[in-house]
Each structure stands twice: as structure tokens, then as C-alpha cells.
Design a protein around this motif. Structure first.
Motif, PDB file in Angstrom:
ATOM      1  N   ASP A 125       0.822  -1.201   0.000  1.00  0.00           N
ATOM      2  CA  ASP A 125       0.000   0.000   0.000  1.00  0.00           C
ATOM      3  C   ASP A 125       0.860   1.257   0.000  1.00  0.00           C
ATOM      4  OD1 ASP A 125      -2.305   1.578   2.324  1.00  0.00           O
ATOM      5  OD2 ASP A 125      -1.981   1.912   0.193  1.00  0.00           O
ATOM      6  N   ARG A 126       1.302   1.711   1.141  1.00  0.00           N
ATOM      7  CA  ARG A 126       1.952   3.020   1.194  1.00  0.00           C
ATOM      8  C   ARG A 126       3.474   2.927   1.086  1.00  0.00           C
ATOM      9  NH1 ARG A 126      -1.701   6.006   5.827  1.00  0.00           N
ATOM     10  NH2 ARG A 126      -3.692   5.763   4.769  1.00  0.00           N
ATOM     11  N   THR A 127       4.064   4.001   0.533  1.00  0.00           N
ATOM     12  CA  THR A 127       5.525   4.042   0.387  1.00  0.00           C
ATOM     13  C   THR A 127       6.117   4.821   1.572  1.00  0.00           C
ATOM     14  OG1 THR A 127       5.293   6.057  -0.908  1.00  0.00           O
ATOM     15  CG2 THR A 127       5.411   3.976  -2.143  1.00  0.00           C
ATOM     16  N   ILE A 128       7.452   4.722   1.699  1.00  0.00           N
ATOM     17  CA  ILE A 128       8.142   5.424   2.797  1.00  0.00           C
ATOM     18  C   ILE A 128       9.365   6.130   2.229  1.00  0.00           C
ATOM     19  CG2 ILE A 128       7.337   3.803   4.536  1.00  0.00           C
ATOM     20  CD1 ILE A 128      10.054   2.430   4.442  1.00  0.00           C
ATOM     21  N   ASP A 129       9.962   7.012   3.050  1.00  0.00           N
ATOM     22  CA  ASP A 129      11.136   7.782   2.612  1.00  0.00           C
ATOM     23  C   ASP A 129      12.440   7.047   2.845  1.00  0.00           C
ATOM     24  OD1 ASP A 129       9.823  11.064   3.582  1.00  0.00           O
ATOM     25  OD2 ASP A 129       9.503   9.765   1.836  1.00  0.00           O
ATOM     26  N   ALA A 130      12.430   5.895   3.467  1.00  0.00           N
ATOM     27  CA  ALA A 130      13.691   5.219   3.825  1.00  0.00           C
ATOM     28  C   ALA A 130      14.412   4.686   2.584  1.00  0.00           C
ATOM     29  CB  ALA A 130      13.380   4.064   4.775  1.00  0.00           C
ATOM     30  N   SER A 131      15.691   4.375   2.769  1.00  0.00           N
ATOM     31  CA  SER A 131      16.492   3.845   1.653  1.00  0.00           C
ATOM     32  C   SER A 131      15.896   2.531   1.130  1.00  0.00           C
ATOM     33  CB  SER A 131      17.918   3.566   2.139  1.00  0.00           C
ATOM     34  OG  SER A 131      18.547   2.644   1.269  1.00  0.00           O
ATOM     35  N   PRO A 132      15.792   2.377  -0.193  1.00  0.00           N
ATOM     36  CA  PRO A 132      15.249   1.125  -0.752  1.00  0.00           C
ATOM     37  C   PRO A 132      16.057  -0.116  -0.335  1.00  0.00           C
ATOM     38  CG  PRO A 132      15.348   2.841  -2.426  1.00  0.00           C
ATOM     39  CD  PRO A 132      16.058   3.386  -1.219  1.00  0.00           C
ATOM     40  N   SER A 133      17.278   0.105   0.160  1.00  0.00           N
ATOM     41  CA  SER A 133      18.087  -1.045   0.610  1.00  0.00           C
ATOM     42  C   SER A 133      17.500  -1.660   1.883  1.00  0.00           C
ATOM     43  CB  SER A 133      19.524  -0.594   0.891  1.00  0.00           C
ATOM     44  OG  SER A 133      19.523   0.301   2.018  1.00  0.00           O
ATOM     45  N   LEU A 134      16.553  -0.933   2.505  1.00  0.00           N
ATOM     46  CA  LEU A 134      16.006  -1.404   3.788  1.00  0.00           C
ATOM     47  C   LEU A 134      14.722  -2.209   3.620  1.00  0.00           C
ATOM     48  CD1 LEU A 134      16.703   1.758   5.996  1.00  0.00           C
ATOM     49  CD2 LEU A 134      17.913  -0.452   6.023  1.00  0.00           C
ATOM     50  N   TYR A 135      14.247  -2.359   2.380  1.00  0.00           N
ATOM     51  CA  TYR A 135      13.075  -3.220   2.154  1.00  0.00           C
ATOM     52  C   TYR A 135      13.231  -3.941   0.818  1.00  0.00           C
ATOM     53  CZ  TYR A 135      11.511   0.936  -0.457  1.00  0.00           C
ATOM     54  OH  TYR A 135      11.438   2.012  -1.319  1.00  0.00           O
ATOM     55  N   ALA A 136      12.598  -5.105   0.741  1.00  0.00           N
ATOM     56  CA  ALA A 136      12.791  -5.970  -0.434  1.00  0.00           C
ATOM     57  C   ALA A 136      11.931  -5.540  -1.607  1.00  0.00           C
ATOM     58  CB  ALA A 136      12.469  -7.416  -0.064  1.00  0.00           C
ATOM     59  N   SER A 137      10.711  -5.045  -1.324  1.00  0.00           N
ATOM     60  CA  SER A 137       9.789  -4.703  -2.413  1.00  0.00           C
ATOM     61  C   SER A 137       8.628  -3.888  -1.861  1.00  0.00           C
ATOM     62  CB  SER A 137       9.257  -6.000  -3.065  1.00  0.00           C
ATOM     63  OG  SER A 137       8.514  -5.702  -4.231  1.00  0.00           O
ATOM     64  N   TRP A 138       7.919  -3.199  -2.769  1.00  0.00           N
ATOM     65  CA  TRP A 138       6.693  -2.471  -2.447  1.00  0.00           C
ATOM     66  C   TRP A 138       5.615  -2.909  -3.415  1.00  0.00           C
ATOM     67  CZ3 TRP A 138       4.339   0.756  -6.078  1.00  0.00           C
ATOM     68  CH2 TRP A 138       3.175   1.413  -5.620  1.00  0.00           C
ATOM     69  N   ILE A 139       4.425  -3.167  -2.843  1.00  0.00           N
ATOM     70  CA  ILE A 139       3.268  -3.529  -3.680  1.00  0.00           C
ATOM     71  C   ILE A 139       2.150  -2.543  -3.354  1.00  0.00           C
ATOM     72  CG2 ILE A 139       1.523  -5.286  -4.159  1.00  0.00           C
ATOM     73  CD1 ILE A 139       4.715  -6.409  -2.465  1.00  0.00           C
ATOM     74  N   THR A 172      -2.107  13.309   7.295  1.00  0.00           N
ATOM     75  CA  THR A 172      -0.946  14.185   7.094  1.00  0.00           C
ATOM     76  C   THR A 172       0.355  13.373   7.135  1.00  0.00           C
ATOM     77  OG1 THR A 172      -2.152  15.991   8.141  1.00  0.00           O
ATOM     78  CG2 THR A 172       0.241  16.237   7.972  1.00  0.00           C
ATOM     79  N   GLY A 173       1.172  13.558   6.093  1.00  0.00           N
ATOM     80  CA  GLY A 173       2.456  12.844   6.064  1.00  0.00           C
ATOM     81  C   GLY A 173       2.381  11.458   5.468  1.00  0.00           C
ATOM     82  N   SER A 174       1.194  11.053   5.007  1.00  0.00           N
ATOM     83  CA  SER A 174       1.082   9.734   4.368  1.00  0.00           C
ATOM     84  C   SER A 174       1.354   9.863   2.878  1.00  0.00           C
ATOM     85  CB  SER A 174      -0.325   9.166   4.576  1.00  0.00           C
ATOM     86  OG  SER A 174      -1.289   9.938   3.848  1.00  0.00           O
ATOM     87  N   SER A 175       1.877   8.807   2.264  1.00  0.00           N
ATOM     88  CA  SER A 175       2.227   8.899   0.846  1.00  0.00           C
ATOM     89  C   SER A 175       1.010   9.138  -0.048  1.00  0.00           C
ATOM     90  CB  SER A 175       3.002   7.660   0.394  1.00  0.00           C
ATOM     91  OG  SER A 175       2.295   6.471   0.685  1.00  0.00           O
ATOM     92  N   PRO A 176      -0.163   8.553   0.224  1.00  0.00           N
ATOM     93  CA  PRO A 176      -1.303   8.889  -0.651  1.00  0.00           C
ATOM     94  C   PRO A 176      -1.697  10.360  -0.554  1.00  0.00           C
ATOM     95  CG  PRO A 176      -2.018   7.480   1.162  1.00  0.00           C
ATOM     96  CD  PRO A 176      -0.520   7.484   1.169  1.00  0.00           C
ATOM     97  N   ALA A 177      -1.650  10.929   0.638  1.00  0.00           N
ATOM     98  CA  ALA A 177      -2.025  12.351   0.766  1.00  0.00           C
ATOM     99  C   ALA A 177      -1.032  13.223   0.008  1.00  0.00           C
ATOM    100  CB  ALA A 177      -2.078  12.750   2.246  1.00  0.00           C
ATOM    101  N   ILE A 178       0.252  12.948   0.181  1.00  0.00           N
ATOM    102  CA  ILE A 178       1.296  13.744  -0.482  1.00  0.00           C
ATOM    103  C   ILE A 178       1.210  13.590  -2.003  1.00  0.00           C
ATOM    104  CG2 ILE A 178       3.791  13.945  -0.805  1.00  0.00           C
ATOM    105  CD1 ILE A 178       4.010  12.954   2.206  1.00  0.00           C
ATOM    106  N   ASP A 179       1.138  12.364  -2.463  1.00  0.00           N
ATOM    107  CA  ASP A 179       1.231  12.109  -3.907  1.00  0.00           C
ATOM    108  C   ASP A 179      -0.048  12.447  -4.662  1.00  0.00           C
ATOM    109  OD1 ASP A 179       3.773  11.302  -3.376  1.00  0.00           O
ATOM    110  OD2 ASP A 179       3.356   9.147  -3.507  1.00  0.00           O
TER     111      ASP A 179
END
Ligand code: GZL
Length: 324
Positions: A125-139, A172-179
Motif C-alpha cells: 500500500d503506502r511508500t516510505i522515505d527510507a532507503s530502498p536497501s532497507l526493504y525488499a519490495s513495495w506492492i 498528514t504525512g502519508s504517501s497517498p495524501a502527499i502524492d
């Protein structure tokens, strides 16, 4: 980035993207995996109809019959609760962690801990600002594109005449709200649509109603358009608009995002004017990716669900078979 059909075949006015399905359902991908996979899932909470459908999809995909033991945590939309839940999953030594992040920030430290513990993290669901090296995938779904599509409808429908808009923002601060805000703004640039006000309704019906009441007290009949960043806030706003003696869908046109059953019902009766889909049925794909990651298979960094968009006629056609 791979596209995939989440849960249902999308039939709407406008399919936002063609799909190149990436194969593998949850059950099939595992092949002969026999070990029960223990997964900690940090869900945002239960703020909306979309979230309820997403939770149901995740729980049915991460079932015992599919080879999983699911440890589920709903954080009541409090980021601190979510971080605590992930710490707990690490301490329990789960095999994998799935996160639907309330907000985009504050994730680096706990994700570094998961990495040190060799526990893969998959975002849904939601994305984060952290480095992509810290997670395997986003769906998940393309929130910027959803905003672009919603804004394009507003620009086409109302952009040529002076139009006063109010916005009910998501958490506030969630990726859907921002994007979604970013995408919508890009579509209405250069039109005669003016934003009178924009405030968060926390993706809930109750707050959507309260904030809309405030907008109506402040601006009254000056408001021509409401952009609700999710159906639930728009549905809450309907009560406020009617209580103010105005007709939703006519005096105040409403464009919303999610495509829940209740949102499409409001569209079918003319109370909403346009709804952009954000498919919540992500569970099977997330489970498939988790199994691939644990089996040491290569996975894409991002899998984006195919979303549609609906006008009144498309909503009427879709409702009888709508799964959420
Ligand atoms: C979008 C999701 C949002 C929905 C809301 O993928 O994160 O959160 O739009 C939900 O309904 O609360």
C-alpha cells in the motif's frame, strides 16, 4: 516497476495503465514450501472502507491454508504504535515483516534493526522515505497517477470557468495524501480552479464531515468543487453539504479516490461526480512476493496495481459485481 491486476479485472471509464501481469499467485508461487511462514503485518488501522477491504485481502492471502501464520497489528493510525509493532515482530523472530506505513518518515532505525536481524521487510500500500536497501519490495497503487486522473477530470469539467475548490486531505504525512495532492495540482495548473482551503480529514468519514462543516461555515455557497482524497471523507462531507441545504453533485461537485462500494454508490446516485480507483485487493500479490523473497528468488522493487476510474454510468455497471 511491474504492473499487476489486483484481485479483480478492472472495468471502468478509464484504465489508468495497461497491465503486464507479473505471474505467480500466493498459493502457486510457493511450489513445495512446507514450512509455515510466520509474518508480522503492521497495518495502519481501520480508518476507512478501503482499509477494511485491504485488511480482509491481506488476512485471506496470509492464511494457514496458504502456508502462513499471520501476526496482525493495527496501529490506530499512530506512527509510534506501528514502530513498536515492528520492534515486536523483530523480537519475536518472525520470518518476514509487511508494513502499510501510516506516514512516510521515521522508518530508518527500525528497518535497520530488521535488516541486522536478517528479517526481510516488504511494503504494501503506502511508500516510505527510507532507503530502498532497507526493504525488499513495495506492492501498491500509483497515488500520483490517481491524483493526476482526478485532477484531469476536474480540469476538463470545470477548468474553463472560475471554480472555487476545497480539499479534504488524507492522513498528514502519508504517501497517498502527499502524492495525490501533487498529481491533482499538476493537472489543474493553468485552469480557473482556485483552492479556497485544504485540510486533513484523516481519511475518515467523521473527520471529513467535521472539516466540510467548517468549510461551509467559512465559504458557504462560494464552494463549487470538493476534491476528497478518499471516498470516506467525501461520504462524510455529503452529510455536511446536505445539512447546509446544498445539493452534492450539483451545487458542489465531488471528485474522490478509492472506488469503494459506498463511493461508487454515491456516484451512481449523482451525489459524487467522478471516482478514481485505488485497488485495495493486494493480499495475493504481497503473499506471493513474500514467498519469493524467502525462497531467495529475485523480486522487483515495485509492483503497481492497475487502477480504473469511473463516471456515473461506469459505476452503475460495476456495482453489481464489485468485490469491495
Ligand atoms: C491508499 C490508502 C488510503 C486510502 C484510504 O492506498 O493508503 O488509506 O485511500 C485509506 O481510504 O485509509
Amino acid at each position: 516497476m511491474k504492473k499487476f491486476l489486483a484481485g479483480i479485472a478492472v472495468v471502468g471509464v478509464l484504465a489508468l495503465a495497461l497491465t503486464g501481469c507479473s505471474g505467480g499467485g500466493a498459493g502457486g508461487a510457493a511450489g513445495g514450501a512446507k514450512k509455515i511462514i510466520t509474518v508480522g503485518f503492521a497495518q495502519t488501522g481501520s480508518e476507512s472502507g478501503w482499509r477494511a477491504a485491504n485488511t480482509l485481502s491481506m488476512k485471506s492471502a496470509f492464511s494457514t491454508k496458504n502456508g502462513f501464520k499471520l501476526i496482525f497489528n493495527a496501529a490506530d493510525n499512530k506512527p509510534e504504535n506501528q514502530i513498536a509493532a515492528v520492534h515486536s515482530f523483530i523480537n519475536q523472530g518472525v520470518d518476514a515483516i509487511v508494513i502499510a506505513a501510516v506516514v512516510t518518515t521515521g522508518w530508518d532505525d527500525v528497518l535497520k534493526e530488521a535488516k541486522a536481524a536478517k528479517i526481510p521487510v516488504i511494503l504494501e500500500d503506502r511508500t516510505i522515505d527510507a532507503s530502498p536497501s532497507l526493504y525488499a519490495s513495495w506492492i501498491g497503487d500509483d497515488f500520483t497517477k490517481e491524483g493526476v486522473t482526478a485532477g484531469a477530470w476536474a480540469a476538463k469539467t470545470l477548468g474553463a470557468t472560475a471554480t472555487n475548490m476545497v480539499v479534504l486531505e488524507g492522513t498528514t504525512g502519508s504517501s497517498p495524501a502527499i502524492d495525490r495532492a501533487k498529481g491533482f495540482s499538476s493537472s489543474i495548473a493553468g485552469t480557473k480552479i482556485t483552492t479556497l482551503d485544504s485540510q486533513t480529514g484523516n481519511f475518515t468519514r467523521a473527520d471529513g464531515k467535521t472539516v466540510m462543516e467548517g468549510f461551509l461555515q467559512k465559504y458557504g455557497k462560494k464552494i463549487n468543487l470538493l476534491f476528497a482524497q478518499n471516498d470516506d471523507m467525501g461520504l462524510g462531507a455529503l452529510d455536511a453539504i446536505k445539512a447546509a441545504g446544498e445539493t452534492p453533485g450539483t451545487d458542489i461537485q465531488i471528485v474522490s479516490i478509492d472506488g469503494t462500494h459506498d463511493g461508487l454508490t454515491a456516484l451512481s446516485t449523482g451525489e459524487f461526480n467522478y471516482v478514481v480507483e485505488c485497488n485495495p485487493l493486494l493480499g495475493d500479490k504481497v503473499a506471493s512476493v513474500v514467498k519469493d523473497v524467502l525462497a531467495g528468488k529475485a523480486v522487483d522493487k515495485a509492483y503497481t496495481a492497475v487502477d480504473g476510474a469511473f463516471d456515473k454510468a461506469a459505476a452503475i455497471a460495476a456495482l453489481p459485481t464489485r468485490k469491495y
